[in-house]
Design a protein around this motif. Structure first.
Motif, PDB file in Angstrom:
ATOM      1  N   ARG A 354       0.815  -1.215   0.000  1.00  0.00           N
ATOM      2  CA  ARG A 354       0.000   0.000   0.000  1.00  0.00           C
ATOM      3  C   ARG A 354       0.849   1.266   0.000  1.00  0.00           C
ATOM      4  O   ARG A 354       0.516   2.250  -0.662  1.00  0.00           O
ATOM      5  CB  ARG A 354      -0.947  -0.021   1.203  1.00  0.00           C
ATOM      6  CG  ARG A 354      -2.106  -0.990   1.039  1.00  0.00           C
ATOM      7  CD  ARG A 354      -3.052  -0.952   2.209  1.00  0.00           C
ATOM      8  NE  ARG A 354      -2.448  -1.529   3.411  1.00  0.00           N
ATOM      9  CZ  ARG A 354      -3.075  -1.653   4.577  1.00  0.00           C
ATOM     10  NH1 ARG A 354      -4.324  -1.221   4.703  1.00  0.00           N
ATOM     11  NH2 ARG A 354      -2.474  -2.200   5.614  1.00  0.00           N
ATOM     12  N   HIS A 355       1.921   1.265   0.747  1.00  0.00           N
ATOM     13  CA  HIS A 355       2.804   2.430   0.811  1.00  0.00           C
ATOM     14  C   HIS A 355       3.372   2.755  -0.574  1.00  0.00           C
ATOM     15  O   HIS A 355       3.378   3.915  -0.998  1.00  0.00           O
ATOM     16  CB  HIS A 355       3.932   2.148   1.802  1.00  0.00           C
ATOM     17  CG  HIS A 355       4.956   3.234   1.909  1.00  0.00           C
ATOM     18  ND1 HIS A 355       4.756   4.382   2.635  1.00  0.00           N
ATOM     19  CD2 HIS A 355       6.204   3.346   1.368  1.00  0.00           C
ATOM     20  CE1 HIS A 355       5.824   5.151   2.562  1.00  0.00           C
ATOM     21  NE2 HIS A 355       6.721   4.543   1.787  1.00  0.00           N
ATOM     22  N   ALA A 358       0.762   4.031  -3.139  1.00  0.00           N
ATOM     23  CA  ALA A 358       0.256   5.377  -2.865  1.00  0.00           C
ATOM     24  C   ALA A 358       1.253   6.464  -3.230  1.00  0.00           C
ATOM     25  O   ALA A 358       0.936   7.658  -3.130  1.00  0.00           O
ATOM     26  CB  ALA A 358      -0.107   5.498  -1.380  1.00  0.00           C
ATOM     27  N   SER A 362       1.202  11.052  -3.764  1.00  0.00           N
ATOM     28  CA  SER A 362       1.722  11.650  -2.538  1.00  0.00           C
ATOM     29  C   SER A 362       2.340  13.028  -2.797  1.00  0.00           C
ATOM     30  O   SER A 362       2.731  13.348  -3.922  1.00  0.00           O
ATOM     31  CB  SER A 362       2.782  10.737  -1.926  1.00  0.00           C
ATOM     32  OG  SER A 362       3.971  10.756  -2.706  1.00  0.00           O
ATOM     33  N   LYS A 440      -1.417   4.616   9.425  1.00  0.00           N
ATOM     34  CA  LYS A 440      -2.281   4.974   8.299  1.00  0.00           C
ATOM     35  C   LYS A 440      -1.611   6.017   7.408  1.00  0.00           C
ATOM     36  O   LYS A 440      -1.750   5.968   6.185  1.00  0.00           O
ATOM     37  CB  LYS A 440      -3.621   5.503   8.817  1.00  0.00           C
ATOM     38  CG  LYS A 440      -4.493   4.440   9.477  1.00  0.00           C
ATOM     39  CD  LYS A 440      -5.850   5.006   9.880  1.00  0.00           C
ATOM     40  CE  LYS A 440      -6.723   3.914  10.501  1.00  0.00           C
ATOM     41  NZ  LYS A 440      -8.056   4.440  10.917  1.00  0.00           N
ATOM     42  N   ASP A 443       0.901   4.254   5.282  1.00  0.00           N
ATOM     43  CA  ASP A 443       0.258   3.522   4.188  1.00  0.00           C
ATOM     44  C   ASP A 443      -0.125   4.450   3.045  1.00  0.00           C
ATOM     45  O   ASP A 443      -0.071   4.059   1.869  1.00  0.00           O
ATOM     46  CB  ASP A 443      -0.997   2.801   4.699  1.00  0.00           C
ATOM     47  CG  ASP A 443      -0.664   1.505   5.424  1.00  0.00           C
ATOM     48  OD1 ASP A 443       0.483   1.036   5.300  1.00  0.00           O
ATOM     49  OD2 ASP A 443      -1.546   0.966   6.119  1.00  0.00           O
ATOM     50  N   SER A 444      -0.511   5.697   3.360  1.00  0.00           N
ATOM     51  CA  SER A 444      -0.896   6.658   2.319  1.00  0.00           C
ATOM     52  C   SER A 444       0.309   7.373   1.735  1.00  0.00           C
ATOM     53  O   SER A 444       0.157   8.299   0.941  1.00  0.00           O
ATOM     54  CB  SER A 444      -1.860   7.698   2.901  1.00  0.00           C
ATOM     55  OG  SER A 444      -1.186   8.577   3.790  1.00  0.00           O
ATOM     56  N   LYS A 447       0.454  11.267   2.889  1.00  0.00           N
ATOM     57  CA  LYS A 447      -0.461  12.227   2.279  1.00  0.00           C
ATOM     58  C   LYS A 447      -1.360  12.781   3.385  1.00  0.00           C
ATOM     59  O   LYS A 447      -2.329  12.141   3.804  1.00  0.00           O
ATOM     60  CB  LYS A 447      -1.300  11.556   1.196  1.00  0.00           C
ATOM     61  CG  LYS A 447      -2.167  12.527   0.408  1.00  0.00           C
ATOM     62  CD  LYS A 447      -2.914  11.814  -0.708  1.00  0.00           C
ATOM     63  CE  LYS A 447      -3.731  12.804  -1.541  1.00  0.00           C
ATOM     64  NZ  LYS A 447      -4.454  12.118  -2.650  1.00  0.00           N
TER      65      LYS A 447
END
Length: 480
Positions: A354-355, A358, A362, A440, A443-444, A447
């Motif tokens: 996921r990282h 994303a 970003s 979280k 993971d984003s 962002k």
């Protein structure tokens, strides 16, 4: 009765036969070469693993002697030497806060009797997945209490805290506290989240080449710009030669034979190889290859095994990722050696967690795009490599130079190791600690703003204020 005895005799015979066969298979598996033989021969090792290996070592779990030695299989001193062979330099760089010397010091004999941390395997035990935490630690999470049970008396800010919180994000790391010790926290308090000056350190390889008299073959590759006429005749098509002419290699006096011709042994002719490996790169890029072999991408090569493939990773990878072995040209390309492409596309070509997925959306990716378009000055871009393969200062031949750390795990676990070499180039210490503590947000790909706040700096400031008040009171009492 006779039938029962006969039947039992056959069962015992079968049991002895199976035992002998298993013993022979185990012995044969240990005699195989360390290059992880393919099935069915490889099964002779995998079948007898006592348990799953940790994420840090599973790539080399079939090269048993890398950790256990070839003779005294589980001797403590042999395994200790194996640990330090790979990790001693990293611990020295980190200014290890719990070095072996601390536990062999007679003044700490009482504490060492409670926890024999002089040997790595006291904490880092492999093949025991049921009790293994992050980074191969197999001790209880509150083991800090063994030595620091009176910490609340020294630091009132720690009163009431559980010892299972010591290693929480933004607090303490057993070995590496370069960005978490109290004086450092106080020094970097009250900084803005986004620093006014934000740049990534620049590489200075070409500026120091001539000074690297022992590690760079300046006589073989004099620092001069080459042209198409300098390429070996009959080697490579027009596209290959065009790619080479656009690289830093051509501008530094290195033609095709610089990589493709293996330096001959004394008295033997030079030999051309169509697919040079990392050993050819190490002729000039010693530090980069050394750190590459220390990370997950290259650790199998360092252990004498076939190169790692994405299919062997335990984290998500793209289904169509190449299953060929990972080497220098996997990310850099075979002839263009495009460092910009390697810094992002080289990573995202395989990684599918996921990282990584994303990254494109970003804020960091936007900085990279703006630098590429000229909207921002050089050094503003943030790529995958910026954080996971940061540019660090190294000393070679007594020359300090900035080069890329190719061990992608060096700043990964624990992630607080990123604070000094990466995050604090652009952000405050407090913002960086909070961001790394927010799963979280990670993971984003960062962002947004951290939704987690770590009180480390606030506690350090309170302790500093308390200590200063005590000093003033002592001075006042002395004056009176």
């Amino acid at each position: 009765m006779a039938k029962t005895i006969a039947r039992n005799g056959w069962l015992w015979l079968l049991w002895f036969a199976l035992t002998a066969l298993s013993t022979w298979a185990l012995w044969l598996g240990m005699q195989l070469k360390e290059d992880a033989p393919p099935p069915p021969a490889g099964f002779l090792r995998t079948a007898f693993l006592p348990g799953q290996t940790s994420h840090g070592h599973h790539q080399i779990e079939l090269a048993c002697s890398t950790c256990h030695g070839s003779e005294a299989f589980s001797a403590a001193d042999v395994m200790q030497d194996a640990c330090t062979q790979c990790h001693a330099a990293e611990l020295k760089t980190a200014d290890d806060s719990h070095p072996r010397s601390k536990f062999t010091d007679p003044r700490n004999a009482e504490r060492a009797a409670r926890l024999d941390a002089a040997n790595c395997v006291t904490c880092h035990v492999e093949h025991k997945p049921d009790i293994t935490h992050a980074m191969g630690v197999t001790l209880p999470k509150d083991f800090c209490a063994i030595c620091h049970d009176d910490i609340a008396e020294e630091r009132p800010s720690h009163a009431g805290l559980g010892f299972d919180t010591c290693a929480s994000s933004g607090c303490h790391n057993f070995h590496d506290n370069r960005a978490l010790y109290e004086d450092f926290l106080v020094k970097h308090a009250h900084k803005p989240d986004l620093l006014e000056a934000r740049t990534v350190p620049a590489r200075d390889w070409k500026d120091v080449i001539e000074e690297l008299y022992e590690s760079y073959p300046i006589e073989r590759f004099p620092k001069q710009v080459l042209t198409e006429a300098d390429a070996p005749a009959g080697k490579g098509d027009a596209r290959v030669q065009r790619d080479w002419l656009e690289t830093a290699h051509a501008k530094a006096g290195i033609n095709c034979s610089g990589c493709h011709v293996v330096p001959p042994a004394k008295g033997e002719p030079a030999a051309w190889t169509d697919k040079p490996d990392h050993n050819a790169c190490s002729t000039c890029h010693t530090q980069e290859v050394k750190t590459f072999l220390a990370g997950k991408h290259g650790m199998r090569l360092a252990a004498g095994m076939p190169a790692m493939t994405p299919a062997e990773a335990r984290i998500p990878m793209k289904a169509d990722a190449p299953h060929t072995g990972i080497g220098c040209t996997t990310c850099h390309g075979a002839h263009r050696f495009d460092t910009v492409k390697a810094a992002t596309d080289g990573c995202l070509g395989c990684h599918a967690d996921r990282h990584s997925q994303a990254f494109a959306a970003s804020p960091h990716a936007q900085l990279a795009k703006k630098e590429a378009s000229g909207e921002l000055p050089p050094g503003s871009a943030v790529t995958c490599a910026t954080c996971h393969m940061p540019r660090l200062e190294h000393r070679t031949d007594d020359v300090r130079h900035m080069s890329v750390q190719h061990n992608q795990n060096d700043t990964l676990r624990p992630s607080e190791k990123m604070l000094r070499p990466v995050c604090m180039n652009c952000h405050s210490l407090q913002f960086s600690i909070d961001a790394l503590a927010d799963p979280k947000l990670k993971d984003s790909n960062f962002k947004g703003r951290p939704a987690v706040h770590v009180d480390s700096i606030a506690w350090a400031l309170k302790d500093a204020e308390r200590a200063e008040a005590e000093r003033k009171a002592a001075r006042k009492e002395g004056d009176e």
